[in-house]
Scaffold this active site. Structure first.
Site, PDB file in Angstrom:
ATOM      1  CG  ASP A 182       1.004   3.426  -6.178  1.00 50.79           C
ATOM      2  OD1 ASP A 182       1.261   2.348  -6.754  1.00 50.79           O
ATOM      3  OD2 ASP A 182       1.146   4.535  -6.737  1.00 50.79           O
ATOM      4  CB  SER A 183      -0.285  -2.218  -6.603  1.00 54.43           C
ATOM      5  OG  SER A 183       0.689  -2.692  -5.688  1.00 54.43           O
ATOM      6  CE  LYS A 214       7.531   1.846  -6.716  1.00 59.97           C
ATOM      7  NZ  LYS A 214       6.637   2.629  -7.591  1.00 59.97           N
ATOM      8  CD  GLU A 270       4.032   5.600 -10.330  1.00 66.43           C
ATOM      9  OE1 GLU A 270       3.420   6.229 -11.231  1.00 66.43           O
ATOM     10  OE2 GLU A 270       3.547   4.630  -9.730  1.00 66.43           O
ATOM     11  CG  ASP A 295       4.815   3.007  -4.682  1.00 66.10           C
ATOM     12  OD1 ASP A 295       5.514   3.894  -5.210  1.00 66.10           O
ATOM     13  OD2 ASP A 295       4.034   2.264  -5.324  1.00 66.10           O
ATOM     14  CD  GLU A 337       4.727  -0.685 -13.824  1.00 59.49           C
ATOM     15  OE1 GLU A 337       5.034  -0.004 -12.827  1.00 59.49           O
ATOM     16  OE2 GLU A 337       3.613  -1.228 -13.987  1.00 59.49           O
TER      17      GLU A 337
HETATM   18  O1  KIV Z   1       2.616  -0.267  -6.602  1.00 57.80           O
HETATM   19  C1  KIV Z   1       3.284  -1.241  -6.983  1.00 57.80           C
HETATM   20  O2  KIV Z   1       3.020  -2.372  -6.611  1.00 57.80           O
HETATM   21  C2  KIV Z   1       4.415  -0.956  -7.880  1.00 57.80           C
HETATM   22  C3  KIV Z   1       5.067  -2.018  -8.704  1.00 57.80           C
HETATM   23  C4  KIV Z   1       6.356  -1.564  -9.253  1.00 57.80           C
HETATM   24  C5  KIV Z   1       5.155  -3.373  -8.241  1.00 57.80           C
HETATM   25  O3  KIV Z   1       4.781   0.169  -7.983  1.00 57.80           O
END
Ligand code: KIV
Length: 300
Positions: A54-55, A123, A125, A93, A192
């Protein structure tokens, strides 16, 4: 006959591959990326895992925060990585509010990442309070990577990007999160911004591969954002030393192109026409002057 032995073609990386590598003590490499072209090059380099992070909200879409990643775009980015990469494992993500509001919605969205996004895993969080969600996703057949430690989707709450686990209590809480999420079925953990000794303790207690970012050398795999590694980000984090300067190289190449365009020094012979056709064309133009022309500036 040549005696050189052809290297065997790289194989598709699966969760099993990562587990075997972790067991053998062979570190694996992961990068976050958002498009098929970059994915193809990273895959050719032998990167084991690509994350449609999500970056990308910041680096691909220009938002200020990762929480602005739209769900549909995240699914499209994930599928783009899969189409670009032949061998790397692709992790989706899940963006902010695609899994936090309720379990049924989280499950449906995770399913979309697996089917429309062609992901190998998702993934999220999380902390230990998300263990029931991880269990439900796992029961539905969705491999989950549990991202703990610094959780960028939570910075509104925590007040900023800061390392997690710097007090003994916080470190113990992280160990408990890791354990609860693994017990719930998480197949990968991602740490992280965690101090090295805390990351090492989590690796020691875990039975699944652990990926680190700003978590020292202990994790089985390391992840960075490809833009940070390649010198495309203006403000890479302190643990991401750029290994190339692609940003300045793009700027210089584009500036050279801009100068060429301004000076009209482009190659002119890319496409040619037979001399007879050129002659006929010139004749036709002379005998059929165009009826519509751009107005000149005075007329405009
Ligand atoms: O969004 C992202 O790029 C991440 C990192 C762990 C690289 O979650």
């Amino acid at each position: 006959m040549s005696s050189t032995i052809e290297p065997s073609p790289p194989r598709r990386v699966t969760l099993r591959t990562l587990e075997q590598m972790a067991r053998r003590g062979e570190p694996f490499a992961c990068l976050a990326a958002y498009d098929a072209t970059l994915a193809r090059w990273l895959d050719r380099a032998g990167v084991h895992v690509l994350l449609a992070g999500d970056s990308g909200a910041q680096l691909a879409l220009g938002f200020e925060r990762t929480i602005d990643m739209p769900l549909e775009v995240a699914i499209a980015f994930t599928a783009a990585l899969r189409r670009g990469a032949l061998n790397a494992m692709v992790i989706a993500d899940m963006p902010f509010m695609s899994y936090q509001a309720c379990q049924a919605e989280a499950l449906r969205n995770a399913g979309r990442f697996m089917t429309e996004g062609l992901a190998d895993a998702v993934k999220i969080e999380v902390d230990a309070s998300f263990a029931p969600l991880v269990a439900r996703m796992t029961r539905a057949g969705i491999p989950v990577c549990a991202h703990i430690g610094l959780r960028p989707q939570n910075v509104g709450l925590t007040g900023g990007y800061r390392a997690v686990g710097r007090t003994a209590e916080e470190a113990m809480a992280l160990l408990a999160d890791a354990k609860a999420l693994e017990e719930a079925g998480a197949v990968l953990l991602l740490l992280e911004a965690v101090p090295d000794p805390v990351a090492a303790a989590i690796v020691e207690q875990s039975g699944v591969p652990v990926i680190g970012i700003g978590a020292g050398p202990a994790p089985h795999g390391q992840i960075l954002v490809a833009h940070d590694l390649l010198g495309l980000s203006d403000t890479p984090p302190r643990f991401a030393e750029p290994a190339a300067q692609i940003g300045p190289a793009i700027r210089d190449a584009a500036a050279a192109w801009t100068r060429q365009v301004s000076a009209r020094t482009l190659p002119t012979d890319a496409y040619t026409m037979p001399a007879t056709e050129l002659e006929r064309f010139q004749h036709l133009r002379r005998t059929n002057p165009p009826r519509i022309a751009w107005p000149n500036q005075e007329q405009a």
